[in-house]
Design a protein around this motif. Sequence first.
Motif, mmCIF file in Angstrom:
data_model
loop_
_atom_site.group_PDB
_atom_site.id
_atom_site.type_symbol
_atom_site.label_atom_id
_atom_site.label_comp_id
_atom_site.label_asym_id
_atom_site.label_seq_id
_atom_site.Cartn_x
_atom_site.Cartn_y
_atom_site.Cartn_z
ATOM 1 N N ASN A 45 10.902 -24.886 -78.918
ATOM 2 C CA ASN A 45 9.682 -24.980 -78.110
ATOM 3 C C ASN A 45 9.906 -25.825 -76.868
ATOM 4 O O ASN A 45 9.403 -25.501 -75.791
ATOM 5 C CB ASN A 45 8.538 -25.539 -78.937
ATOM 6 N N LYS A 46 10.651 -26.911 -77.004
ATOM 7 C CA LYS A 46 10.946 -27.741 -75.837
ATOM 8 C C LYS A 46 11.663 -26.929 -74.764
ATOM 9 O O LYS A 46 11.329 -27.002 -73.588
ATOM 10 C CB LYS A 46 11.817 -28.937 -76.230
ATOM 11 N N ILE A 47 12.643 -26.163 -75.187
ATOM 12 C CA ILE A 47 13.412 -25.341 -74.239
ATOM 13 C C ILE A 47 12.508 -24.308 -73.574
ATOM 14 O O ILE A 47 12.546 -24.121 -72.357
ATOM 15 C CB ILE A 47 14.611 -24.676 -74.952
ATOM 16 N N LEU A 48 11.668 -23.618 -74.360
ATOM 17 C CA LEU A 48 10.745 -22.625 -73.804
ATOM 18 C C LEU A 48 9.789 -23.243 -72.790
ATOM 19 O O LEU A 48 9.569 -22.704 -71.706
ATOM 20 C CB LEU A 48 9.945 -21.960 -74.922
ATOM 21 N N ILE A 49 9.211 -24.381 -73.140
ATOM 22 C CA ILE A 49 8.235 -25.040 -72.265
ATOM 23 C C ILE A 49 8.905 -25.554 -70.995
ATOM 24 O O ILE A 49 8.420 -25.329 -69.881
ATOM 25 C CB ILE A 49 7.508 -26.171 -73.029
ATOM 26 N N ILE A 50 10.029 -26.214 -71.133
ATOM 27 C CA ILE A 50 10.735 -26.765 -69.965
ATOM 28 C C ILE A 50 11.210 -25.645 -69.039
ATOM 29 O O ILE A 50 11.008 -25.702 -67.821
ATOM 30 C CB ILE A 50 11.911 -27.656 -70.417
ATOM 31 N N ASN A 51 11.819 -24.610 -69.607
ATOM 32 C CA ASN A 51 12.294 -23.499 -68.776
ATOM 33 C C ASN A 51 11.140 -22.768 -68.104
ATOM 34 O O ASN A 51 11.246 -22.365 -66.947
ATOM 35 C CB ASN A 51 13.138 -22.535 -69.597
ATOM 36 N N SER A 52 10.037 -22.596 -68.815
ATOM 37 C CA SER A 52 8.864 -21.948 -68.222
ATOM 38 C C SER A 52 8.344 -22.770 -67.045
ATOM 39 O O SER A 52 8.003 -22.221 -66.000
ATOM 40 C CB SER A 52 7.760 -21.777 -69.258
ATOM 41 N N PHE A 53 8.277 -24.077 -67.223
ATOM 42 C CA PHE A 53 7.813 -24.936 -66.141
ATOM 43 C C PHE A 53 8.726 -24.798 -64.918
ATOM 44 O O PHE A 53 8.248 -24.618 -63.795
ATOM 45 C CB PHE A 53 7.769 -26.398 -66.595
ATOM 46 N N HIS A 54 10.022 -24.870 -65.123
ATOM 47 C CA HIS A 54 10.955 -24.781 -63.996
ATOM 48 C C HIS A 54 10.882 -23.415 -63.310
ATOM 49 O O HIS A 54 10.938 -23.327 -62.080
ATOM 50 C CB HIS A 54 12.389 -25.075 -64.448
ATOM 51 N N LEU A 55 10.753 -22.367 -64.083
ATOM 52 C CA LEU A 55 10.647 -21.026 -63.499
ATOM 53 C C LEU A 55 9.395 -20.892 -62.640
ATOM 54 O O LEU A 55 9.464 -20.433 -61.496
ATOM 55 C CB LEU A 55 10.625 -19.962 -64.595
ATOM 56 N N ILE A 56 8.243 -21.290 -63.176
ATOM 57 C CA ILE A 56 7.006 -21.141 -62.404
ATOM 58 C C ILE A 56 7.029 -22.053 -61.179
ATOM 59 O O ILE A 56 6.560 -21.676 -60.106
ATOM 60 C CB ILE A 56 5.754 -21.356 -63.281
ATOM 61 N N TYR A 57 7.609 -23.240 -61.310
ATOM 62 C CA TYR A 57 7.738 -24.140 -60.166
ATOM 63 C C TYR A 57 8.580 -23.478 -59.074
ATOM 64 O O TYR A 57 8.198 -23.468 -57.898
ATOM 65 C CB TYR A 57 8.368 -25.458 -60.603
ATOM 66 N N ASN A 58 9.709 -22.904 -59.443
ATOM 67 C CA ASN A 58 10.587 -22.269 -58.458
ATOM 68 C C ASN A 58 9.954 -21.033 -57.835
ATOM 69 O O ASN A 58 10.113 -20.785 -56.637
ATOM 70 C CB ASN A 58 11.933 -21.921 -59.088
ATOM 71 N N ILE A 59 9.245 -20.262 -58.628
ATOM 72 C CA ILE A 59 8.560 -19.083 -58.096
ATOM 73 C C ILE A 59 7.504 -19.509 -57.076
ATOM 74 O O ILE A 59 7.432 -18.966 -55.966
ATOM 75 C CB ILE A 59 7.929 -18.257 -59.231
ATOM 76 N N LEU A 60 6.687 -20.475 -57.449
ATOM 77 C CA LEU A 60 5.649 -20.947 -56.530
ATOM 78 C C LEU A 60 6.254 -21.589 -55.281
ATOM 79 O O LEU A 60 5.766 -21.377 -54.165
ATOM 80 C CB LEU A 60 4.723 -21.938 -57.233
ATOM 81 N N ASP A 61 7.306 -22.351 -55.460
ATOM 82 C CA ASP A 61 7.972 -22.971 -54.316
ATOM 83 C C ASP A 61 8.459 -21.901 -53.338
ATOM 84 O O ASP A 61 8.259 -22.006 -52.131
ATOM 85 C CB ASP A 61 9.138 -23.833 -54.799
ATOM 86 N N HIS A 62 9.067 -20.869 -53.870
ATOM 87 C CA HIS A 62 9.568 -19.786 -53.023
ATOM 88 C C HIS A 62 8.419 -19.083 -52.282
ATOM 89 O O HIS A 62 8.506 -18.846 -51.076
ATOM 90 C CB HIS A 62 10.340 -18.773 -53.872
ATOM 91 N N ILE A 63 7.367 -18.757 -53.007
ATOM 92 C CA ILE A 63 6.231 -18.067 -52.385
ATOM 93 C C ILE A 63 5.599 -18.937 -51.307
ATOM 94 O O ILE A 63 5.318 -18.469 -50.192
ATOM 95 C CB ILE A 63 5.182 -17.678 -53.443
ATOM 96 N N LEU A 64 5.372 -20.196 -51.615
ATOM 97 C CA LEU A 64 4.722 -21.088 -50.649
ATOM 98 C C LEU A 64 5.588 -21.315 -49.415
ATOM 99 O O LEU A 64 5.077 -21.414 -48.298
ATOM 100 C CB LEU A 64 4.363 -22.410 -51.317
ATOM 101 N N ARG A 65 6.890 -21.375 -49.584
ATOM 102 C CA ARG A 65 7.778 -21.519 -48.424
ATOM 103 C C ARG A 65 7.849 -20.219 -47.631
ATOM 104 O O ARG A 65 7.851 -20.230 -46.400
ATOM 105 C CB ARG A 65 9.166 -21.953 -48.865
ATOM 106 N N GLU A 66 7.880 -19.102 -48.324
ATOM 107 C CA GLU A 66 7.915 -17.794 -47.657
ATOM 108 C C GLU A 66 6.668 -17.586 -46.805
ATOM 109 O O GLU A 66 6.734 -17.047 -45.704
ATOM 110 C CB GLU A 66 8.029 -16.689 -48.719
ATOM 111 N N GLU A 67 5.520 -18.020 -47.318
ATOM 112 C CA GLU A 67 4.265 -17.876 -46.590
ATOM 113 C C GLU A 67 4.045 -19.030 -45.607
ATOM 114 O O GLU A 67 2.999 -19.100 -44.969
ATOM 115 C CB GLU A 67 3.095 -17.828 -47.589
ATOM 116 N N GLU A 68 5.016 -19.927 -45.535
ATOM 117 C CA GLU A 68 4.984 -21.092 -44.654
ATOM 118 C C GLU A 68 3.766 -21.996 -44.917
ATOM 119 O O GLU A 68 3.209 -22.583 -43.993
ATOM 120 C CB GLU A 68 5.061 -20.662 -43.186
ATOM 121 N N ILE A 69 3.380 -22.065 -46.167
ATOM 122 C CA ILE A 69 2.313 -22.979 -46.569
ATOM 123 C C ILE A 69 2.913 -24.371 -46.730
ATOM 124 O O ILE A 69 2.270 -25.372 -46.423
ATOM 125 C CB ILE A 69 1.627 -22.483 -47.852
ATOM 126 N N ILE A 70 4.141 -24.430 -47.223
ATOM 127 C CA ILE A 70 4.894 -25.682 -47.264
ATOM 128 C C ILE A 70 6.246 -25.432 -46.600
ATOM 129 O O ILE A 70 6.679 -24.308 -46.453
ATOM 130 C CB ILE A 70 5.086 -26.209 -48.706
#
Length: 71
Positions: A45-70
């Motif tokens: 469960n720790k691995i699933l939760i940690i990996n899920s967090f990192h994946l969603i963080y990276n996806i959002l980071d990419h989208i927000l940078r692509e849209e020049e929000i950050i």
Amino acid sequence: MTPPPRKRPPIKINNKDNLSEIIEVIYRVRSNMIHGNKTLNSERNKILIINSFHLIYNILDHILREEEIIR
């Protein structure tokens, strides 16, 4: 009275480039944490939760940078 939990088949990512599958797995982990019994009590469960967090963080980071929000 609360209905019994649904038994859903295990979910897995068949294609690591398929964003829909990745998001579905992340959403399942999130739902299990909020509505189910997923806790940090097991290593799996720790691995699933940690990996899920990192994946969603990276996806959002990419989208927000692509849209020049950050930058």
